[in-house]
Design a protein around this motif. Structure first.
Motif, PDB file in Angstrom:
ATOM      1  N   ASN A  81     -29.683  20.941  -7.001  1.00  0.00           N
ATOM      2  CA  ASN A  81     -29.947  19.644  -6.378  1.00  0.00           C
ATOM      3  C   ASN A  81     -30.797  19.793  -5.118  1.00  0.00           C
ATOM      4  O   ASN A  81     -31.634  18.932  -4.817  1.00  0.00           O
ATOM      5  N   PHE A  82     -30.576  20.884  -4.401  1.00  0.00           N
ATOM      6  CA  PHE A  82     -31.386  21.125  -3.204  1.00  0.00           C
ATOM      7  C   PHE A  82     -32.847  21.386  -3.576  1.00  0.00           C
ATOM      8  O   PHE A  82     -33.768  20.849  -2.936  1.00  0.00           O
ATOM      9  N   ILE A  83     -33.060  22.206  -4.615  1.00  0.00           N
ATOM     10  CA  ILE A  83     -34.433  22.458  -5.085  1.00  0.00           C
ATOM     11  C   ILE A  83     -35.072  21.159  -5.577  1.00  0.00           C
ATOM     12  O   ILE A  83     -36.257  20.883  -5.294  1.00  0.00           O
ATOM     13  N   LEU A  84     -34.290  20.353  -6.302  1.00  0.00           N
ATOM     14  CA  LEU A  84     -34.801  19.070  -6.782  1.00  0.00           C
ATOM     15  C   LEU A  84     -35.156  18.149  -5.618  1.00  0.00           C
ATOM     16  O   LEU A  84     -36.176  17.441  -5.653  1.00  0.00           O
ATOM     17  N   PHE A  85     -34.333  18.176  -4.586  1.00  0.00           N
ATOM     18  CA  PHE A  85     -34.610  17.365  -3.400  1.00  0.00           C
ATOM     19  C   PHE A  85     -35.927  17.787  -2.744  1.00  0.00           C
ATOM     20  O   PHE A  85     -36.756  16.938  -2.354  1.00  0.00           O
ATOM     21  N   LEU A  86     -36.148  19.099  -2.623  1.00  0.00           N
ATOM     22  CA  LEU A  86     -37.385  19.597  -2.025  1.00  0.00           C
ATOM     23  C   LEU A  86     -38.600  19.232  -2.879  1.00  0.00           C
ATOM     24  O   LEU A  86     -39.638  18.786  -2.352  1.00  0.00           O
ATOM     25  N   LEU A  87     -38.484  19.415  -4.202  1.00  0.00           N
ATOM     26  CA  LEU A  87     -39.601  19.092  -5.096  1.00  0.00           C
ATOM     27  C   LEU A  87     -39.908  17.592  -5.073  1.00  0.00           C
ATOM     28  O   LEU A  87     -41.085  17.188  -5.081  1.00  0.00           O
TER      29      LEU A  87
END
Length: 211
Positions: free
Chosen positions: A24-30
């Protein structure tokens, strides 16, 4: 017992929760990064640019709801709905930008240099593809973690019901033993009373007979 059950639930799914947080953190950054090329191409964005922006916002909202659902173990249906909507938008956006670059550039009306436009478009395509992959992983992991929680919750409910049945059985047994003891005590007292009465009236009869 409730605290130990909840701690058992948390410990049993600690690794999936960590992985879920990471994805979810990677998705948030992307999702945050995918907003930048839209405004770099043209600010304010055109209608097509706004559509790409909405796709990014959906993914961003999905990641935030994912964080919230992990903390509270709720909003499962809402989270899955947002994920599916985001995946659909990402696929459509990627196909529009990747397969029809020239027409997409025309709809974006960017005043930038054509080479810069192509770099930004391809950067947006790569970001959308990365969001799509992360979103699929989050969807699979969300369903898996939710199913684990449901199974463990059902198991805890079964244990709780078994403990409740055992407690009721013990209470009923104690009540039966108490009733049996009370009945036995009553019989003993009644026997003692009969013995006293027999001894008393027996002495009277014996005294009258001797007199």
């Amino acid at each position: 017992m409730a605290s130990s059950s909840s701690s058992r639930l948390r410990s049993s799914s600690s690794f999936p929760n960590l992985l879920f947080t990471f994805l979810n953190f990677i998705l948030f950054l992307l999702s945050s990064a995918s907003i930048v090329p839209v405004f770099l191409l043209k600010n304010p964005p055109t209608t097509f640019g706004c559509a790409i922006y909405i796709i990014s916002c959906l993914s961003l909202l999905s990641s935030l709801v994912g964080f919230y659902s992990q903390l509270t173990q709720c909003c499962f249906i809402t989270h899955v709905t947002l994920i599916l909507a985001s995946i659909t938008g990402q696929v459509l956006g990627f196909l529009a930008l990747f397969t029809r670059e020239k027409s997409s550039l025309k709809m974006l009306h960017s005043p930038r240099d054509p080479k810069e436009q192509m770099v930004l478009i391809r950067l947006e395509c790569g970001t959308l593809m990365g969001m799509f992959m992360m979103q699929l992983c989050v969807l699979v992991l969300t369903c898996a973690v939710h199913n684990c929680w449901v199974r463990e919750y059902e198991g805890l409910e079964a244990e709780r019901e078994a403990a409740e049945r055992k407690r009721r059985w013990k209470i009923a047994r104690v009540q039966e033993e108490s009733l049996a003891n009370a009945t036995k005590l009553g019989e003993i007292k009644e026997t003692e009373f009969d013995e006293k009465m027999k001894n008393k009236y027996g002495q009277w009869v014996k005294t009258d007979f001797e007199g």
